[in-house]
Design a protein around this motif. Structure first.
Motif, PDB file in Angstrom:
ATOM      1  N   PRO A   1      67.037  17.926 101.400  1.00  0.00           N
ATOM      2  CA  PRO A   1      66.551  18.104 100.544  1.00  0.00           C
ATOM      3  C   PRO A   1      68.455  17.334  99.903  1.00  0.00           C
ATOM      4  O   PRO A   1      69.341  17.606 100.527  1.00  0.00           O
ATOM      5  CB  PRO A   1      66.063  18.828  98.936  1.00  0.00           C
ATOM      6  CG  PRO A   1      66.421  19.464 100.587  1.00  0.00           C
ATOM      7  CD  PRO A   1      65.711  19.394 101.953  1.00  0.00           C
TER       8      PRO A   1
ATOM      9  N   HIS B   1      69.082  21.517  96.200  1.00  0.00           N
ATOM     10  CA  HIS B   1      68.640  22.576  96.904  1.00  0.00           C
ATOM     11  C   HIS B   1      68.486  23.611  95.548  1.00  0.00           C
ATOM     12  O   HIS B   1      69.630  23.445  94.457  1.00  0.00           O
ATOM     13  CB  HIS B   1      69.792  22.771  97.922  1.00  0.00           C
ATOM     14  CG  HIS B   1      69.832  22.938  98.844  1.00  0.00           C
ATOM     15  ND1 HIS B   1      70.745  21.341  98.854  1.00  0.00           N
ATOM     16  CD2 HIS B   1      68.939  22.627  99.723  1.00  0.00           C
ATOM     17  CE1 HIS B   1      70.302  20.918 100.599  1.00  0.00           C
ATOM     18  NE2 HIS B   1      69.122  21.302 100.781  1.00  0.00           N
TER      19      HIS B   1
ATOM     20  N   GLY C   1      63.272  24.791  94.598  1.00  0.00           N
ATOM     21  CA  GLY C   1      62.263  23.690  95.229  1.00  0.00           C
ATOM     22  C   GLY C   1      61.333  23.541  94.444  1.00  0.00           C
ATOM     23  O   GLY C   1      59.875  23.437  95.222  1.00  0.00           O
ATOM     24  N   GLN C   2      60.895  22.809  93.339  1.00  0.00           N
ATOM     25  CA  GLN C   2      60.248  22.557  92.467  1.00  0.00           C
ATOM     26  C   GLN C   2      59.226  22.122  93.007  1.00  0.00           C
ATOM     27  O   GLN C   2      57.766  21.977  92.713  1.00  0.00           O
ATOM     28  CB  GLN C   2      60.662  23.051  90.895  1.00  0.00           C
ATOM     29  CG  GLN C   2      61.111  24.024  89.850  1.00  0.00           C
ATOM     30  CD  GLN C   2      62.700  23.766  90.578  1.00  0.00           C
ATOM     31  OE1 GLN C   2      63.330  23.700  91.281  1.00  0.00           O
ATOM     32  NE2 GLN C   2      62.760  24.820  89.502  1.00  0.00           N
TER      33      GLN C   2
ATOM     34  N   ARG D   1      57.564  20.565  96.035  1.00  0.00           N
ATOM     35  CA  ARG D   1      57.554  20.340  97.991  1.00  0.00           C
ATOM     36  C   ARG D   1      59.119  20.924  98.276  1.00  0.00           C
ATOM     37  O   ARG D   1      59.277  20.303  99.449  1.00  0.00           O
ATOM     38  CB  ARG D   1      57.293  19.273  98.028  1.00  0.00           C
ATOM     39  CG  ARG D   1      56.296  18.833  98.006  1.00  0.00           C
ATOM     40  CD  ARG D   1      55.548  17.260  97.679  1.00  0.00           C
ATOM     41  NE  ARG D   1      55.702  16.759  99.231  1.00  0.00           N
ATOM     42  CZ  ARG D   1      55.404  15.416 100.249  1.00  0.00           C
ATOM     43  NH1 ARG D   1      55.738  14.880  98.914  1.00  0.00           N
ATOM     44  NH2 ARG D   1      55.806  15.611 101.157  1.00  0.00           N
ATOM     45  N   GLN D   2      59.671  21.437  97.860  1.00  0.00           N
ATOM     46  CA  GLN D   2      61.231  21.874  98.797  1.00  0.00           C
ATOM     47  C   GLN D   2      61.970  20.785  98.812  1.00  0.00           C
ATOM     48  O   GLN D   2      62.824  20.558  99.172  1.00  0.00           O
ATOM     49  CB  GLN D   2      60.525  22.720 100.104  1.00  0.00           C
ATOM     50  CG  GLN D   2      60.018  24.189  99.745  1.00  0.00           C
ATOM     51  CD  GLN D   2      60.896  25.071  98.739  1.00  0.00           C
ATOM     52  OE1 GLN D   2      61.805  24.691  99.015  1.00  0.00           O
ATOM     53  NE2 GLN D   2      60.466  25.718  97.903  1.00  0.00           N
TER      54      GLN D   2
ATOM     55  N   ARG E   1      63.056  18.182  96.230  1.00  0.00           N
ATOM     56  CA  ARG E   1      63.531  18.200  94.959  1.00  0.00           C
ATOM     57  C   ARG E   1      63.891  19.063  94.160  1.00  0.00           C
ATOM     58  O   ARG E   1      62.577  19.872  93.657  1.00  0.00           O
ATOM     59  CB  ARG E   1      63.253  16.980  93.794  1.00  0.00           C
ATOM     60  CG  ARG E   1      64.249  16.579  93.280  1.00  0.00           C
ATOM     61  CD  ARG E   1      63.831  16.478  91.776  1.00  0.00           C
ATOM     62  NE  ARG E   1      64.951  16.055  91.293  1.00  0.00           N
ATOM     63  CZ  ARG E   1      65.293  15.898  89.764  1.00  0.00           C
ATOM     64  NH1 ARG E   1      64.282  16.736  89.379  1.00  0.00           N
ATOM     65  NH2 ARG E   1      66.410  15.025  89.211  1.00  0.00           N
ATOM     66  N   SER E   2      64.763  20.690  93.615  1.00  0.00           N
ATOM     67  CA  SER E   2      64.607  21.440  93.137  1.00  0.00           C
ATOM     68  C   SER E   2      65.517  21.674  91.427  1.00  0.00           C
ATOM     69  O   SER E   2      65.840  19.663  91.409  1.00  0.00           O
ATOM     70  CB  SER E   2      65.641  22.177  93.396  1.00  0.00           C
ATOM     71  OG  SER E   2      65.141  22.941  94.816  1.00  0.00           O
TER      72      SER E   2
END
Length: 395
Positions: A226, A229, A232-233, A235-236, A238-239
């Motif tokens: 990613p 960080h 992790g909304q 799928r970890q 893209r936060s």
């Protein structure tokens, strides 16, 4: 009122998308919250994700919402490159959008990437033999292949499935920048995935949705590192708290852009044909760029070079006459450089400076085309005189 013929830069929001956006903005609740209002927001978000997924033929879980097409492209390219370290090579055709060009060049300057720009033909289409030769020279060192689905300047469609099939034979992931193609040509990520495409970027504001939301369609079998960080909304990958209202509006535009795609493409192709014929009659020296075949290009794209003229001069003169067009990507507007796309296609620097891109969309009418054709002769004559003056001895 100005005649707007720059839909490739951005297209007007659909009235239904505006209504959906404003109504959804009144909903309170973080979709990550577990209380009832948060869960209501989550339901709206996931229904929007399902609609966007349907528009590109993927599973909802494969849709990662981002803030722009540029972010989606950065996430795909950097994320795949980092995940496949230490493979250093990135392969891409010449003439890519600057979101790709600048991303891979940054990786080259700061992260040791070996960037290889593959040749394109005079229509702007990738040389498949050169791609295959480059991969087979050392397949284990290739991190990824990235390419446009359709060139954002000249409108030429790329042979995406063929590129993916070549890369797939060596287990190399392929990213497709479909920002310009989305809403203009059918996209079936499941079928492309079977060919070897791992990731695909699209954006809402190109199809009548809002600016500020886009998506990276990422195969559920693919791993990326990613860029952002945090919580992790998604799928970890893209936060960040997701924009429910923008997603709902994006979904409305996505559904509208794809449900009558064939009929709209036929209408745009007919308008573009009239425009091309009119330009050729008014300015016989004008050169049509990209694939001239209707099956090989975006239906609403007409890209010309006008020998002896500066594209910027033509743009400003047409703008003064109430006609909005462009010289190329809006990301490069105001930068006095010849089109890197045309240079990659083998055009001279002088000719590449005389580019004009006219792009049509859902709001374009016959009257808009007529207005452009009426304004062009005088603008061209004045721009040509200015070009002669600039080339005069002593200047």
């Amino acid at each position: 009122m100005a005649v707007y013929l720059d839909h490739a830069a951005t297209t007007p929001m659909l009235p239904a998308a505006i209504i959906a956006y404003t109504e959804a903005m009144g909903i309170v609740g973080n979709p990550a919250s577990i209380h009832s209002q948060g869960q209501n927001a989550k339901r709206m978000l996931e229904e929007a994700r399902e609609a966007v997924a349907a528009s590109v033929g993927c599973e909802p879980i494969e849709v990662v919402f981002t803030g722009s097409g540029t972010e989606s492209i950065n996430l795909a390219i950097k994320g795949l490159y980092w995940a496949r370290a230490p493979r250093p090579r990135i392969l891409a055709p010449g003439g890519e959008h600057h979101a790709t060009l600048d991303t891979v060049e940054w990786l080259g300057q700061h992260d040791g990437a070996a960037v290889e720009w593959l040749p394109v033909d005079e229509l702007g289409r990738i040389d498949l033999a050169a791609l295959e030769a480059s991969i087979e020279a050392d397949p284990g060192s290739v991190a990824l292949v990235t390419l446009l689905a359709a060139n954002n300047e000249v409108g030429t469609l790329q042979p995406v499935s063929e590129v993916a099939a070549i890369a797939a034979r060596h287990g190399i992931p392929v990213h497709v920048d479909a920002v310009s193609a989305y809403g203009h040509v059918p996209l079936d990520f499941a079928a492309l995935g079977r060919s070897g495409v791992s990731a695909l970027s699209v954006s809402a504001h190109k199809i009548g949705g809002p600016v500020g939301i886009a998506a990276l369609v990422l195969s559920r079998s693919v791993t990326v590192v990613p860029l952002i960080h945090g919580g992790g909304q998604q799928r970890q990958v893209r936060s960040g708290t997701q924009d429910v209202a923008a997603a709902v509006s994006f979904a409305v535009a996505a559904s509208a852009a794809t449900h009558d795609l064939a009929a709209e493409n036929e209408r745009l192709a007919a308008l573009r044909g009239r425009l091309v014929d009119g330009v050729s009659a008014a300015v016989p020296d004008a050169v049509l760029n990209g694939d001239p075949s209707p099956t090989g290009r975006l239906p609403g794209n007409a890209h010309f070079t006008f020998p002896g003229c500066e594209g910027d001069s033509l743009l400003f003169l047409l703008d003064a006459a109430g006609i909005c067009v462009s010289t190329g990507s809006a990301c490069q507007a105001g930068i006095p450089e010849p089109s890197h796309v045309l240079r990659a296609m083998g055009r001279s620097e002088a000719l590449a400076r005389g580019a004009l891109r006219i792009t049509l969309g859902r709001t374009t009418t016959d009257a808009d085309v007529d207005a452009f054709l009426a304004a062009l002769p005088a603008a061209y004559a004045q721009a040509a005189r200015a070009g002669l003056a600039d080339r005069a001895p002593g200047r």
